[in-house]
Design a protein around this motif. Sequence first.
Motif, PDB file in Angstrom:
ATOM      1  N   ARG A  59      -4.285   8.784  -0.960  1.00  0.00           N
ATOM      2  CA  ARG A  59      -5.001   7.921  -0.021  1.00  0.00           C
ATOM      3  C   ARG A  59      -4.392   6.520  -0.010  1.00  0.00           C
ATOM      4  O   ARG A  59      -5.087   5.512  -0.087  1.00  0.00           O
ATOM      5  CB  ARG A  59      -6.484   7.890  -0.342  1.00  0.00           C
ATOM      6  CG  ARG A  59      -7.130   9.268  -0.231  1.00  0.00           C
ATOM      7  CD  ARG A  59      -8.584   9.209  -0.486  1.00  0.00           C
ATOM      8  NE  ARG A  59      -9.212   8.342   0.516  1.00  0.00           N
ATOM      9  CZ  ARG A  59     -10.261   8.674   1.235  1.00  0.00           C
ATOM     10  NH1 ARG A  59     -10.817   9.833   1.059  1.00  0.00           N
ATOM     11  NH2 ARG A  59     -10.755   7.842   2.117  1.00  0.00           N
ATOM     12  N   LEU A  60      -3.057   6.495   0.086  1.00  0.00           N
ATOM     13  CA  LEU A  60      -2.291   5.255   0.056  1.00  0.00           C
ATOM     14  C   LEU A  60      -1.525   5.095   1.363  1.00  0.00           C
ATOM     15  O   LEU A  60      -0.915   6.049   1.849  1.00  0.00           O
ATOM     16  CB  LEU A  60      -1.302   5.283  -1.111  1.00  0.00           C
ATOM     17  CG  LEU A  60      -0.353   4.106  -1.234  1.00  0.00           C
ATOM     18  CD1 LEU A  60      -1.131   2.840  -1.597  1.00  0.00           C
ATOM     19  CD2 LEU A  60       0.702   4.396  -2.280  1.00  0.00           C
ATOM     20  N   VAL A  61      -1.570   3.890   1.913  1.00  0.00           N
ATOM     21  CA  VAL A  61      -0.874   3.571   3.156  1.00  0.00           C
ATOM     22  C   VAL A  61       0.107   2.448   2.884  1.00  0.00           C
ATOM     23  O   VAL A  61      -0.216   1.492   2.188  1.00  0.00           O
ATOM     24  CB  VAL A  61      -1.884   3.125   4.237  1.00  0.00           C
ATOM     25  CG1 VAL A  61      -1.171   2.614   5.474  1.00  0.00           C
ATOM     26  CG2 VAL A  61      -2.827   4.252   4.589  1.00  0.00           C
ATOM     27  N   VAL A  62       1.309   2.574   3.446  1.00  0.00           N
ATOM     28  CA  VAL A  62       2.313   1.517   3.357  1.00  0.00           C
ATOM     29  C   VAL A  62       2.684   1.137   4.785  1.00  0.00           C
ATOM     30  O   VAL A  62       3.137   1.982   5.555  1.00  0.00           O
ATOM     31  CB  VAL A  62       3.579   1.978   2.591  1.00  0.00           C
ATOM     32  CG1 VAL A  62       4.619   0.878   2.572  1.00  0.00           C
ATOM     33  CG2 VAL A  62       3.220   2.424   1.182  1.00  0.00           C
ATOM     34  N   GLU A  63       2.476  -0.123   5.141  1.00  0.00           N
ATOM     35  CA  GLU A  63       2.826  -0.625   6.462  1.00  0.00           C
ATOM     36  C   GLU A  63       4.039  -1.527   6.336  1.00  0.00           C
ATOM     37  O   GLU A  63       4.076  -2.387   5.457  1.00  0.00           O
ATOM     38  CB  GLU A  63       1.656  -1.399   7.079  1.00  0.00           C
ATOM     39  CG  GLU A  63       0.536  -0.507   7.576  1.00  0.00           C
ATOM     40  CD  GLU A  63       0.937   0.321   8.775  1.00  0.00           C
ATOM     41  OE1 GLU A  63       1.561  -0.218   9.720  1.00  0.00           O
ATOM     42  OE2 GLU A  63       0.636   1.517   8.777  1.00  0.00           O
ATOM     43  N   ALA A  64       5.010  -1.343   7.203  1.00  0.00           N
ATOM     44  CA  ALA A  64       6.241  -2.127   7.186  1.00  0.00           C
ATOM     45  C   ALA A  64       6.235  -3.090   8.365  1.00  0.00           C
ATOM     46  O   ALA A  64       7.067  -3.016   9.258  1.00  0.00           O
ATOM     47  CB  ALA A  64       7.458  -1.207   7.245  1.00  0.00           C
ATOM     48  N   ASP A  65       5.273  -3.993   8.372  1.00  0.00           N
ATOM     49  CA  ASP A  65       5.143  -4.943   9.470  1.00  0.00           C
ATOM     50  C   ASP A  65       6.103  -6.104   9.295  1.00  0.00           C
ATOM     51  O   ASP A  65       6.240  -6.656   8.211  1.00  0.00           O
ATOM     52  CB  ASP A  65       3.714  -5.487   9.543  1.00  0.00           C
ATOM     53  CG  ASP A  65       2.713  -4.431   9.943  1.00  0.00           C
ATOM     54  OD1 ASP A  65       3.141  -3.399  10.480  1.00  0.00           O
ATOM     55  OD2 ASP A  65       1.512  -4.629   9.713  1.00  0.00           O
ATOM     56  N   GLY A  66       6.739  -6.462  10.381  1.00  0.00           N
ATOM     57  CA  GLY A  66       7.651  -7.603  10.364  1.00  0.00           C
ATOM     58  C   GLY A  66       6.922  -8.884  10.719  1.00  0.00           C
ATOM     59  O   GLY A  66       5.694  -8.914  10.853  1.00  0.00           O
ATOM     60  N   GLY A  67       7.670  -9.949  10.864  1.00  0.00           N
ATOM     61  CA  GLY A  67       7.106 -11.253  11.168  1.00  0.00           C
ATOM     62  C   GLY A  67       6.309 -11.301  12.456  1.00  0.00           C
ATOM     63  O   GLY A  67       5.408 -12.126  12.606  1.00  0.00           O
TER      64      GLY A  67
END
Length: 83
Positions: A59-67
Amino acid sequence: MARLSPGLRKRARVLRSEPTEAEKRLWRLLRRDALGGFRFRRQHPVAPYILDFACVAARLVVEADGGQHCGSLHDRERDAFLE
């Protein structure tokens, strides 16, 4: 949990085929049980959002959001929903 629309699934498929540079680099680290046997999915739809990376078992989420996402209302709403 909300039902996934065909449009959301289609959009997730498109996003998987067009990853950002940050997503490509992260995927190299997360794929094929690279982190202690945990399996991640790319562009995993969870209505109404599409998550960059998700480990369903943990139940882990990784978001790779930029600037471009820095402090956006949309990101704050997504974070609150996922918490």
